[in-house]
Design a protein around this motif. Structure first.
Motif, PDB file in Angstrom:
ATOM      1  N   THR A   1      37.345   4.742 -50.161  1.00  0.00           N
ATOM      2  CA  THR A   1      36.205   3.828 -50.244  1.00  0.00           C
ATOM      3  C   THR A   1      36.605   2.514 -50.893  1.00  0.00           C
ATOM      4  O   THR A   1      36.246   1.437 -50.416  1.00  0.00           O
ATOM      5  CB  THR A   1      35.062   4.478 -51.051  1.00  0.00           C
ATOM      6  N   LEU A   2      37.367   2.596 -51.983  1.00  0.00           N
ATOM      7  CA  LEU A   2      37.824   1.376 -52.658  1.00  0.00           C
ATOM      8  C   LEU A   2      38.746   0.556 -51.759  1.00  0.00           C
ATOM      9  O   LEU A   2      38.665  -0.674 -51.740  1.00  0.00           O
ATOM     10  CB  LEU A   2      38.528   1.727 -53.973  1.00  0.00           C
ATOM     11  N   LYS A   3      39.618   1.228 -51.010  1.00  0.00           N
ATOM     12  CA  LYS A   3      40.484   0.513 -50.065  1.00  0.00           C
ATOM     13  C   LYS A   3      39.644  -0.194 -49.010  1.00  0.00           C
ATOM     14  O   LYS A   3      39.948  -1.307 -48.610  1.00  0.00           O
ATOM     15  CB  LYS A   3      41.458   1.478 -49.394  1.00  0.00           C
ATOM     16  N   GLY A   4      38.601   0.459 -48.560  1.00  0.00           N
ATOM     17  CA  GLY A   4      37.713  -0.152 -47.567  1.00  0.00           C
ATOM     18  C   GLY A   4      37.030  -1.396 -48.108  1.00  0.00           C
ATOM     19  O   GLY A   4      36.965  -2.425 -47.437  1.00  0.00           O
ATOM     20  N   TYR A   5      36.522  -1.309 -49.361  1.00  0.00           N
ATOM     21  CA  TYR A   5      35.904  -2.478 -49.985  1.00  0.00           C
ATOM     22  C   TYR A   5      36.921  -3.599 -50.171  1.00  0.00           C
ATOM     23  O   TYR A   5      36.612  -4.767 -49.945  1.00  0.00           O
ATOM     24  CB  TYR A   5      35.296  -2.112 -51.344  1.00  0.00           C
ATOM     25  N   TYR A   6      38.133  -3.250 -50.591  1.00  0.00           N
ATOM     26  CA  TYR A   6      39.179  -4.250 -50.792  1.00  0.00           C
ATOM     27  C   TYR A   6      39.532  -4.943 -49.476  1.00  0.00           C
ATOM     28  O   TYR A   6      39.593  -6.174 -49.415  1.00  0.00           O
ATOM     29  CB  TYR A   6      40.425  -3.585 -51.390  1.00  0.00           C
ATOM     30  N   ASP A   7      39.720  -4.159 -48.423  1.00  0.00           N
ATOM     31  CA  ASP A   7      40.051  -4.743 -47.123  1.00  0.00           C
ATOM     32  C   ASP A   7      38.923  -5.648 -46.617  1.00  0.00           C
ATOM     33  O   ASP A   7      39.175  -6.720 -46.074  1.00  0.00           O
ATOM     34  CB  ASP A   7      40.342  -3.649 -46.100  1.00  0.00           C
ATOM     35  N   LYS A   8      37.686  -5.194 -46.821  1.00  0.00           N
ATOM     36  CA  LYS A   8      36.552  -6.001 -46.375  1.00  0.00           C
ATOM     37  C   LYS A   8      36.457  -7.305 -47.163  1.00  0.00           C
ATOM     38  O   LYS A   8      36.193  -8.358 -46.594  1.00  0.00           O
ATOM     39  CB  LYS A   8      35.259  -5.199 -46.540  1.00  0.00           C
TER      40      LYS A   8
END
Length: 98
Positions: free
Chosen positions: A39-46
């Protein structure tokens, strides 16, 4: 005896097959930590994608070129007015009293 050996080998294969299936299934299921990290990787990528799109939008406004032009015009005006001011000060102190 041969039947007992055959049954033992068959049970061993079934047990190994069942255990490997369980390990594979556990590997497929994500734990809480893995879910949080994903989830954190997804937020970071976004957020990186959003920032990149903002930078591209700002570049499309050609603000860098406008800032450069504004700087050049300001330097030109300041140079002109500082020259005028310098001339005024010079004539104030070194005026001809003839």
């Amino acid at each position: 005896m041969n039947k007992l050996l055959a049954i033992t080998v068959l049970v061993a294969f079934l047990a190994l097959g069942a255990e490997s299936f369980r390990v594979l299934r556990e590997a497929e299921e994500k734990g809480t930590v893995a879910t949080v990290i994903d989830t954190l990787k997804g937020y970071y990528d976004k957020s990186i994608d959003t920032a990149s799109s903002y930078v591209d939008t700002i570049k499309s406004y050609k603000l860098e070129e406008k800032a450069k032009n504004l700087y050049e015009e300001t330097v030109s005006a300041v140079t002109t007015y500082s020259g005028i001011f310098g001339d005024q000060v010079y004539h104030l102190f070194y005026s001809d009293s003839h």
